[in-house]
Motif scaffolding. Structure first.
Motif, PDB file in Angstrom:
ATOM      1  N   LYS A 146     -72.600  41.819 -44.302  1.00 25.25           N
ATOM      2  CA  LYS A 146     -72.859  40.944 -43.160  1.00 25.25           C
ATOM      3  C   LYS A 146     -71.892  39.765 -43.154  1.00 25.25           C
ATOM      4  N   SER A 147     -71.656  39.217 -44.337  1.00 24.41           N
ATOM      5  CA  SER A 147     -70.703  38.094 -44.413  1.00 24.41           C
ATOM      6  C   SER A 147     -69.306  38.526 -43.999  1.00 24.41           C
ATOM      7  N   ASN A 148     -68.840  39.680 -44.460  1.00 27.21           N
ATOM      8  CA  ASN A 148     -67.507  40.180 -44.091  1.00 27.21           C
ATOM      9  C   ASN A 148     -67.443  40.456 -42.597  1.00 27.21           C
ATOM     10  N   ALA A 149     -68.555  41.009 -42.078  1.00 31.81           N
ATOM     11  CA  ALA A 149     -68.554  41.302 -40.637  1.00 31.81           C
ATOM     12  C   ALA A 149     -68.479  40.010 -39.826  1.00 31.81           C
ATOM     13  N   ASN A 150     -69.181  38.993 -40.267  1.00 26.95           N
ATOM     14  CA  ASN A 150     -69.126  37.700 -39.562  1.00 26.95           C
ATOM     15  C   ASN A 150     -67.718  37.099 -39.637  1.00 26.95           C
ATOM     16  N   LYS A 151     -67.089  37.215 -40.826  1.00 32.25           N
ATOM     17  CA  LYS A 151     -65.723  36.702 -40.965  1.00 32.25           C
ATOM     18  C   LYS A 151     -64.756  37.482 -40.069  1.00 32.25           C
ATOM     19  N   ALA A 152     -64.897  38.816 -40.059  1.00 29.07           N
ATOM     20  CA  ALA A 152     -64.005  39.639 -39.232  1.00 29.07           C
ATOM     21  C   ALA A 152     -64.204  39.328 -37.761  1.00 29.07           C
ATOM     22  N   GLU A 153     -65.483  39.043 -37.380  1.00 34.07           N
ATOM     23  CA  GLU A 153     -65.746  38.712 -35.990  1.00 34.07           C
ATOM     24  C   GLU A 153     -65.112  37.375 -35.621  1.00 34.07           C
ATOM     25  N   SER A 154     -65.172  36.436 -36.528  1.00 36.11           N
ATOM     26  CA  SER A 154     -64.532  35.125 -36.273  1.00 36.11           C
ATOM     27  C   SER A 154     -63.013  35.264 -36.205  1.00 36.11           C
ATOM     28  N   SER A 155     -62.446  36.082 -37.102  1.00 38.76           N
ATOM     29  CA  SER A 155     -60.995  36.303 -37.092  1.00 38.76           C
ATOM     30  C   SER A 155     -60.574  36.999 -35.808  1.00 38.76           C
ATOM     31  N   LEU A 156     -61.409  37.948 -35.369  1.00 35.78           N
ATOM     32  CA  LEU A 156     -61.090  38.663 -34.132  1.00 35.78           C
ATOM     33  C   LEU A 156     -61.109  37.705 -32.939  1.00 35.78           C
ATOM     34  N   LYS A 157     -62.083  36.841 -32.877  1.00 30.04           N
ATOM     35  CA  LYS A 157     -62.134  35.887 -31.764  1.00 30.04           C
ATOM     36  C   LYS A 157     -60.927  34.959 -31.788  1.00 30.04           C
ATOM     37  N   LEU A 158     -60.539  34.520 -32.980  1.00 35.73           N
ATOM     38  CA  LEU A 158     -59.370  33.639 -33.075  1.00 35.73           C
ATOM     39  C   LEU A 158     -58.085  34.358 -32.670  1.00 35.73           C
ATOM     40  N   ALA A 159     -57.922  35.602 -33.163  1.00 33.55           N
ATOM     41  CA  ALA A 159     -56.711  36.370 -32.842  1.00 33.55           C
ATOM     42  C   ALA A 159     -56.684  36.685 -31.350  1.00 33.55           C
ATOM     43  N   GLU A 160     -57.839  36.968 -30.773  1.00 39.72           N
ATOM     44  CA  GLU A 160     -57.896  37.271 -29.344  1.00 39.72           C
ATOM     45  C   GLU A 160     -57.563  36.033 -28.528  1.00 39.72           C
ATOM     46  N   SER A 161     -58.014  34.902 -28.948  1.00 42.96           N
ATOM     47  CA  SER A 161     -57.707  33.654 -28.241  1.00 42.96           C
ATOM     48  C   SER A 161     -56.222  33.327 -28.327  1.00 42.96           C
ATOM     49  N   ASN A 162     -55.618  33.496 -29.501  1.00 40.39           N
ATOM     50  CA  ASN A 162     -54.185  33.235 -29.667  1.00 40.39           C
ATOM     51  C   ASN A 162     -53.345  34.203 -28.837  1.00 40.39           C
ATOM     52  N   PHE A 163     -53.799  35.477 -28.832  1.00 41.10           N
ATOM     53  CA  PHE A 163     -53.041  36.468 -28.071  1.00 41.10           C
ATOM     54  C   PHE A 163     -53.102  36.173 -26.576  1.00 41.10           C
ATOM     55  N   GLN A 164     -54.251  35.790 -26.078  1.00 38.41           N
ATOM     56  CA  GLN A 164     -54.360  35.460 -24.651  1.00 38.41           C
ATOM     57  C   GLN A 164     -53.505  34.218 -24.312  1.00 38.41           C
ATOM     58  N   ARG A 165     -53.473  33.213 -25.150  1.00 41.79           N
ATOM     59  CA  ARG A 165     -52.654  32.026 -24.890  1.00 41.79           C
ATOM     60  C   ARG A 165     -51.160  32.364 -24.923  1.00 41.79           C
ATOM     61  N   SER A 166     -50.791  33.238 -25.907  1.00 35.69           N
ATOM     62  CA  SER A 166     -49.355  33.628 -25.977  1.00 35.69           C
ATOM     63  C   SER A 166     -48.953  34.417 -24.731  1.00 35.69           C
ATOM     64  N   ASP A 183     -48.502  37.740 -32.237  1.00 33.49           N
ATOM     65  CA  ASP A 183     -49.906  37.500 -31.877  1.00 33.49           C
ATOM     66  C   ASP A 183     -50.605  38.784 -31.457  1.00 33.49           C
ATOM     67  N   GLU A 184     -49.838  39.651 -30.786  1.00 35.16           N
ATOM     68  CA  GLU A 184     -50.436  40.938 -30.409  1.00 35.16           C
ATOM     69  C   GLU A 184     -50.791  41.751 -31.648  1.00 35.16           C
ATOM     70  N   LEU A 185     -49.906  41.769 -32.672  1.00 37.71           N
ATOM     71  CA  LEU A 185     -50.147  42.522 -33.906  1.00 37.71           C
ATOM     72  C   LEU A 185     -51.357  41.942 -34.642  1.00 37.71           C
ATOM     73  N   LYS A 186     -51.428  40.659 -34.701  1.00 33.92           N
ATOM     74  CA  LYS A 186     -52.567  40.025 -35.369  1.00 33.92           C
ATOM     75  C   LYS A 186     -53.882  40.337 -34.644  1.00 33.92           C
ATOM     76  N   HIS A 187     -53.770  40.430 -33.308  1.00 32.40           N
ATOM     77  CA  HIS A 187     -54.981  40.757 -32.548  1.00 32.40           C
ATOM     78  C   HIS A 187     -55.455  42.165 -32.854  1.00 32.40           C
ATOM     79  N   LYS A 188     -54.525  43.110 -32.913  1.00 29.26           N
ATOM     80  CA  LYS A 188     -54.892  44.497 -33.220  1.00 29.26           C
ATOM     81  C   LYS A 188     -55.437  44.614 -34.651  1.00 29.26           C
TER      82      LYS A 188
END
Length: 400
Positions: A146-166, A183-188
């Motif tokens: 659950k902790s890893n999933a929460n971290k991955a979800e937070s990382s995904l939201k951050l990468a998605e936000s950076n990719f949309q801004r880029s 940013d696209e690679l980090k998002h994927k």
């Protein structure tokens, strides 16, 4: 001094003096004999008038008849007629070899069942500890997933936000293409990491459910142990039945007493219900006497009595009236006489009374015939009051 002189000195009125010689006065002797005889007759009549004599009497006791409720061969016979026994003494042993083998067999079955229960308890303890340890470990893995999933979800939201801004800045030409590609690679990569953590979480949840399902194995083992314990109780009941049968095959004396008669021999086969021994306690005896109903008014509980036993005519015994029956002996007859023909002959009925008597040198035995003289002066008998009808009081009459 001669015997005649002694009599003359003791009874001088029987002699007369004539010419210096003593001679018997026949007239005085005759009157003296008549007076003595009259006194003897009066004493006998007085004694007879205050005594109830019963010749229909005998000594009684509680004769115990011992039978067997088991069949088998008599292997031991330790007594004979006249033997003195104590309560609990072994009288007869019925063959119990097969019962002893059954006892050994049930003992082995009980021991085996106890070992099975102990092994099942150890197995349940081991499985319980193992499942609890696995459950704790699985819960820790689930929490980690659950902790890893929460971290991955937070990382995904951050990468998605950076990719949309880029992407927006790339359209305006404010960032380079290389930055947008990074940013696209980090998002994927964040999406893949989130999917993997989510899959790991689902897997840990599934394993946790399996571990909880395995915990029911402990409950099944507990129920199996309960069934085994019931089987052990059943075996213990069987063991008690076998021990009861062994005890039944050992016929022991129920009282302190003397053997009256035996009805079996060694190596004889007996069946259930057959009587084997008769015995009684010689110290617990009494007298049963049948009195005429016309004598009942002269007898009461507590009266003293003299007992004469046919077997010992020169010895006297004492007894006391302790009980008087409430019905005549004819009321207990097996074949009552209802007098269907109408012909009636009046017969004096009899009632049974009981007298206590002490044993003396083991001379008194049940069934001996005795004669009883009850002294009616030895206890004050209270006469039954006769009800009287009260005389009505006359009502006074008033005259004008």
């Amino acid at each position: 001094m001669t015997s005649t002189n002694k009599i003359q000195k003791a009874l001088p009125f029987l002699f007369t003096e004539a010419d210096g010689k003593s001679s018997i006065n026949k007239e005085n002797l005759r009157w003296s004999a008549m007076i003595v005889l009259a006194l003897l007759v009066a004493a006998w009549a007085y004694q007879r008038g205050n005594t109830v004599t019963i010749n229909d009497a005998r000594i009684a006791s509680d004769v115990v008849i011992i039978s067997s409720n088991r069949s088998g061969w008599i292997s031991e016979l330790n007594i004979d007629s006249g033997s003195l026994v104590k309560k609990g003494d072994l009288l007869i042993q019925i063959d119990d070899r097969s019962t002893q083998l059954a006892k050994k067999e049930i003992h082995i079955q009980i021991q085996i069942k106890k070992v099975e229960i102990e092994r099942a308890l150890e197995e349940m303890t081991m499985v319980s500890e193992e499942q609890l340890s696995r459950l704790d470990s699985q819960k820790e893995r689930l929490n980690s997933a659950k902790s890893n999933a929460n971290k991955a979800e937070s990382s995904l939201k951050l990468a998605e936000s950076n990719f949309q801004r880029s992407s927006k800045l790339l359209k305006k030409g404010l960032v380079s293409l290389r930055r947008w590609e990074e940013d696209e690679l980090k998002h994927k990569q964040a999406q893949e990491s989130y999917q993997q953590s989510k899959s790991a979480l689902l897997q840990q949840m599934s394993e946790l459910r399996q571990t909880k399902a395995h915990m029911k194995t402990v409950d099944l083992l507990d129920k199996r142990i309960a069934i085994m314990r019931q089987d052990l109780e059943r075996l213990d009941v069987e063991r008690q039945k076998i021990e009861m049968e062994l005890a039944d095959r050992q016929i022991r004396s129920p009282i302190d007493g003397v053997i009256d008669k035996t009805f079996g021999h060694r190596q004889e086969f007996i069946s259930p219900g057959r009587r084997l021994i008769m015995l009684h306690n010689p110290n617990k005896i009494w007298i049963n006497a049948n009195i005429k109903e016309t004598q009942l008014r002269h007898i009461s509980v507590g009266m003293q009595a003299k007992v004469y036993i046919d077997a010992y005519p020169n010895r006297k015994f004492k007894a006391v009236v302790t009980d008087i029956d409430n019905a005549t002996t004819s009321e207990f007859a097996l074949l009552p006489n209802p007098n269907p023909s109408g012909n009636f002959t009046k017969v004096t009925q009899r009632l049974r009374i009981k007298l206590s008597i002490d044993q003396l040198d083991n001379l008194l035995k049940p069934g001996m015939m005795v004669e009883v003289d009850i002294d009616t002066r030895s206890a004050a008998s209270t006469p039954t009051p006769i009800p009287t009808t009260p005389t009505p009081t006359p009502t006074p009459t008033l005259h004008d």
